[in-house]
Design an enzyme around this catalytic site. Structure first.
Site, PDB file in Angstrom:
ATOM      1  CG  LEU B  30      -2.002  -1.029   1.291  1.00  0.00           C
ATOM      2  CD1 LEU B  30      -2.945  -0.809   2.441  1.00  0.00           C
ATOM      3  CD2 LEU B  30      -3.151  -0.633   0.191  1.00  0.00           C
ATOM      4  N   GLY B  36       7.778   2.623   8.853  1.00  0.00           N
ATOM      5  CA  GLY B  36       7.806   1.023   8.203  1.00  0.00           C
ATOM      6  C   GLY B  36       7.079   1.052   6.648  1.00  0.00           C
ATOM      7  CG  ASP B 152       4.446  14.301   8.670  1.00  0.00           C
ATOM      8  OD1 ASP B 152       4.699  15.373   7.928  1.00  0.00           O
ATOM      9  OD2 ASP B 152       5.353  13.498   8.159  1.00  0.00           O
TER      10      ASP B 152
END
Lengths: 248, 314
Positions: B30, B36, B152
């Site tokens: 995805l 990660g 973020d």
């Protein structure tokens, strides 16, 4: 917690070995990180190996980047180093309590608790970072970017809960007898990072090793009034703690 | 900037948990976050699909899991008060280590089907911003109520379903209110624009949200402003960009957010709902008549006059 962040673009060529100087720093509990800044071409095999070796001897990280990534890299390295240093200390404690086992081997619940402690300490541990800037002729066009990156780092440090201070040195110093010049003494005030290198005279040599030793001296010299400092900061800490208690 | 980034797992890889024993089959990649790599997975023997994030640093990923766990329990408490609903599991299903792999840590979350905000608006048109913006502000408000800031915030971290449901993805940058913001992106960072500190507070997210809107509506203008020298770069540039937007209500909302003028995300969401979401523009827009149409009209008048003259004459 104490760190030195060396910013350079080439090999040292005068005086003691910077790798040895970094090893000394590590012995005194000061981690050395190194950023190699290259905008055009490469840093050369010798230069990049020295950068990696200095960081290894100083127990820190090394990266080679262009000026656009400089600010982000410095912030990332500083934070990672704080986290790692704390993680090492915490891992030691974990081992003491649980016998064997590092963070990776802990079961999820315990791991979560340990990381909560690490995060807490990462945010609150007092931190001092001495920036050591290579100001040899080839660095001149990059110094504006370096200064901006320092300002950016100061801004990130200011946001921490723990007391965080920066000092800035450049090398070679103003005269041949001076290995590094202090541009800004310990400060946690972002606004002090202004036109640090404007009156800089570029000189040819790159005495990286002696410059690191000079920073170590500054750290040592500073210990004299650290005791008084610490008492003051503890007082502050207590006061802040009480205020925090009311808010929560 | 992960310390190590392994090549992604091939389709069909079975990720089985070391502690809890659940098995997930990788369907596709995805995306990659800061901490990660995220895969679309199917739990073995079940129909449901999930998103599964494999971390490249145990500590960073666990820190993220801790945030999600506290959000989860905060949401549970508030949902218990309100009404019982199934998506309790919206933040985190479980976390474990990949047995048989390199013991990489991973966690499983709800899969949000959709496309990133900027692609959604590019496909469906900017008129969706009122609705999607509101949904996003409501999500931020929930997060703030639980004591966290997102940090973020950027279009890439907002997933929008086909019908405008907005969902925040990648909580790697989330931190407790009052702590320093862990991860940020230049353009969306208050510090980058000399507009304030990097301490996580509600205004920090609202500032990023305002930049996000500017980026969606005038990316080129934002790019030019961002390229200025650091000394001259300032929030005034952003405010100027906001003022130049045709929608005046939107621009005054953005200006307030950029100046840190909202008391919090609740007030900001309310103002958005009242002034931007609720304003239905009249369908017909008044447009200046193009010159070619005027000329054509004049020509046709002339032809008509000539025709009448010609008909009358003979």
């Amino acid at each position: 917690m104490r760190q030195i962040l060396l910013i350079t673009d080439g090999c040292s060529n005068v005086g003691e070995s910077p790798v040895m100087a970094a090893a000394h720093a590590r012995q005194e509990g000061i981690t050395v990180n190194v950023v190699g800044v290259v905008d055009y071409g490469t840093i050369g095999e010798l230069g990049s190996r020295e950068i990696a070796d200095i960081a290894k001897a100083g127990g820190g990280l090394s990266r080679i980047v262009g000026t656009p990534q400089l600010a982000q890299t410095m912030q990332m390295m500083t934070r990672k180093t704080v986290v790692q240093t704390i993680q090492q200390a915490v891992n030691k404690e974990v081992k003491k309590i649980l016998g064997e086992g590092s963070l990776e081997e802990l079961p999820p619940l315990k791991r979560s608790q340990v990381v909560t402690v690490v995060d807490e300490l990462t945010e609150t541990t007092p931190l001092r970072i001495a920036l050591l800037i290579d100001a040899s002729a080839s660095m001149k066009p990059k110094l504006a970017a370096v200064e901006e990156a320092i300002r950016d780092l100061a801004l990130s440090l200011e946001a921490r809960e723990g007391r965080s201070e920066l000092a800035v040195f450049h090398f070679p110093g103003r005269s041949s007898s001076e290995d590094a010049t202090l541009d800004m003494d310990w400060s946690s005030d972002v606004s002090e990072v202004r036109s640090l290198f404007s009156r800089l005279k570029m000189r040819g040599a790159t005495p990286t090793g002696p410059a690191i030793f000079k920073v170590l001296e500054h750290y040592r010299y500073d210990k004299l009034d650290e005791h008084r400092d610490r008492r003051v900061s503890e007082d502050q800490g207590e006061r802040e703690g009480m205020i925090g208690g009311y808010v929560v | 900037m992960g310390m190590s980034s392994n090549p992604p797992y091939p389709v069909g890889t079975v990720i089985s948990g070391k502690w809890r024993g659940n098995r997930y089959v990788v369907e596709r990649l995805l995306g990659k976050g800061a901490n990660g790599t995220v895969y679309l997975v199917q739990r073995e023997g079940r129909r449901e699909k999930y998103a599964l994030k494999v971390g490249n640093d145990t500590l960073e990923l666990q820190s993220e899991i801790n945030v999600l766990t506290s959000l989860q329990s905060c949401r549970k408490r508030s949902e218990f008060r309100a009404r019982r609903e199934s998506p309790l599991s919206s933040y985190l299903l479980e976390s474990d280590d990949f047995k048989g792999g390199d013991n990489e840590p991973f966690y499983v979350m709800r899969y949000v089907e959709g496309r990133p905000l900027h692609l959604f608006l590019a496909k469906n048109g900017a008129s969706w911003l009122g609705l999607v913006g509101l949904k996003l502000l409501e999500k931020l408000q929930l997060l703030h109520e639980c004591g966290f800031v997102f940090g973020d915030l950027k279009p890439e971290n907002v997933m929008v379903s086909d019908y405008g449901e907005a969902e925040l993805i990648d909580y790697g940058g989330a931190s407790p209110i009052g702590r320093s913001v862990k991860q940020f992106t230049e353009w969306h960072d208050r510090g980058f624009w000399n507009a304030g500190s990097r301490t996580g507070d509600e205004s920090y997210d609202l500032f990023s949200f305002a930049v996000l809107c500017l980026r969606l509506l005038n990316e080129d203008g934002l790019k030019v402003a961002a390229q200025q020298l650091p000394q001259t770069r300032s929030v005034d540039e952003l405010i100027r960009l906001a003022r130049n937007l045709p929608d005046k209500k939107l621009s005054s909302w953005l200006c307030l957010a950029l100046k840190g003028g909202f008391t919090g995300s609740a007030a900001a969401a309310a103002a958005w709902k009242h002034h931007i979401y609720n304003q239905r523009k009249p369908a017909k827009e008044v447009m200046a008549t193009p010159r070619w149409l005027k000329n054509a009209f004049a020509l046709s008048l002339f032809v008509l006059a000539f025709t009448i003259y010609w008909v009358l004459r003979f």
